[in-house]
Enzyme design. Sequence first.
Site, short mmCIF file in Angstrom:
data_model
loop_
_atom_site.label_atom_id
_atom_site.label_comp_id
_atom_site.label_asym_id
_atom_site.label_seq_id
_atom_site.Cartn_x
_atom_site.Cartn_y
_atom_site.Cartn_z
N SER A 1 0.84 -1.20 0.00
CA SER A 1 0.00 0.00 0.00
C SER A 1 0.88 1.25 0.00
O SER A 1 1.68 1.43 -0.90
CB SER A 1 -0.96 -0.05 1.19
OG SER A 1 -1.95 0.96 1.08
N HIS B 1 -7.92 -4.90 -1.25
CA HIS B 1 -6.71 -4.18 -0.85
C HIS B 1 -5.97 -4.97 0.23
O HIS B 1 -6.51 -5.20 1.31
CB HIS B 1 -7.08 -2.79 -0.32
CG HIS B 1 -5.90 -1.89 -0.12
ND1 HIS B 1 -5.25 -1.28 -1.17
CD2 HIS B 1 -5.26 -1.48 1.01
CE1 HIS B 1 -4.26 -0.53 -0.70
NE2 HIS B 1 -4.24 -0.65 0.63
N ASP C 1 -9.78 -3.33 -6.18
CA ASP C 1 -9.23 -2.68 -4.99
C ASP C 1 -9.92 -1.34 -4.76
O ASP C 1 -9.81 -0.44 -5.59
CB ASP C 1 -7.73 -2.48 -5.16
CG ASP C 1 -7.03 -1.97 -3.91
OD1 ASP C 1 -7.70 -1.36 -3.05
OD2 ASP C 1 -5.81 -2.16 -3.82
#
Length: 364
Positions: A165, A320, A291
């Site tokens: 991320s 995610h 996502d």
Amino acid sequence: MALERPRLIAGPAFRTFLLDCCPVLRRRFWPTFWCLGGRLQTLLRFLLKSKPLLTYRTELLRTADGGQLSLDWLEGPNQQLNPQLTVLLLPGLTSNSRENYILHLAAQAQLLNCKCVVFNYRGCGKEELLTPRLYCAANTEDMSLVVNHIRSVQPSSPILAVGLSMGGMLLLNFLAEQGHQTGVDAAMTISVPWDAFTSTASLEEPLNKLLFNRMLTRLLTGTVRRHREVLESKYDVDYVLKARTVWEYDERLISIMFGFRSNGDYYHAASPFHKVPAILVPVLCLNAADDPLSPECAFPVEAIQTSPCVALAVTEHGGHLAFLEGVFPCGESFMDRLFREFASMILSHGPLHFSATQSPVANR
């Protein structure tokens, strides 16, 4: 739910090599059948994924401005003094070495007999914040410090950096800035938000705002609250704590802290979308098309197709930092298996470099 093989976007040499060395990319990804959609995958990762029992040794690093950050080194029977590969894990926006997805990747590294270390951003570990400075995706000074330190204590070990991320944004920005002088031999990103503006727009959608934006903002402001005494010497902490979205938090604190003229300037600098051509070490990126924090429309497909060093694997499902599979998705996931195979590739072949037309060549 459609069951499809991941789409692999890469230059011809890197693509062929990955398909040969990472069999998981040639197989269909079977996401958990009762976990429909990226939002549910993302939420259930928090609730269902287990936390392997691992032991860390914490090391504090002092920074040039008088601050400190912590590295958590994985301890265990397989952690050799002179490993064939050192894995550096960079967590997401509000995470640290204790997050379940980090623990699972660390466990995979341990199975491969790799040295493993987690970079905890300033204020995110157990250490105290010594200066009024946190972290952001666009500033790579602490990343440089960490890589140089690992190089000094593991001089003969190649480094595989894995950014998740926001950690992926930081990693890609670092690689683009450093060119050939990164100190990193190979890299992997998982669920990286390629464009901060697009990700913010997705987070502002009503359902995503309710499910994710508010939660992330609470975690960010919680860190500010924990370090209030240090931060309020320079910033209006009460104003920051009133932020209700990630954009407001960044606008009220992070963009100011790191000297950007506006939050828009910060988001432009933080976005790796336009930096792919500057990346000169092998990087495998994994993203899911569903996502909610990293929309597919922002994936830099054209730039990656012409890059000899960057590859992008896209699954139709996965959310995610989730990629949950199996009836009871509490253990190993698709992203863990892909990481294990990519790390095994580096262990088998050594650090590699690629050109647009040639086969990969080991740096050994």
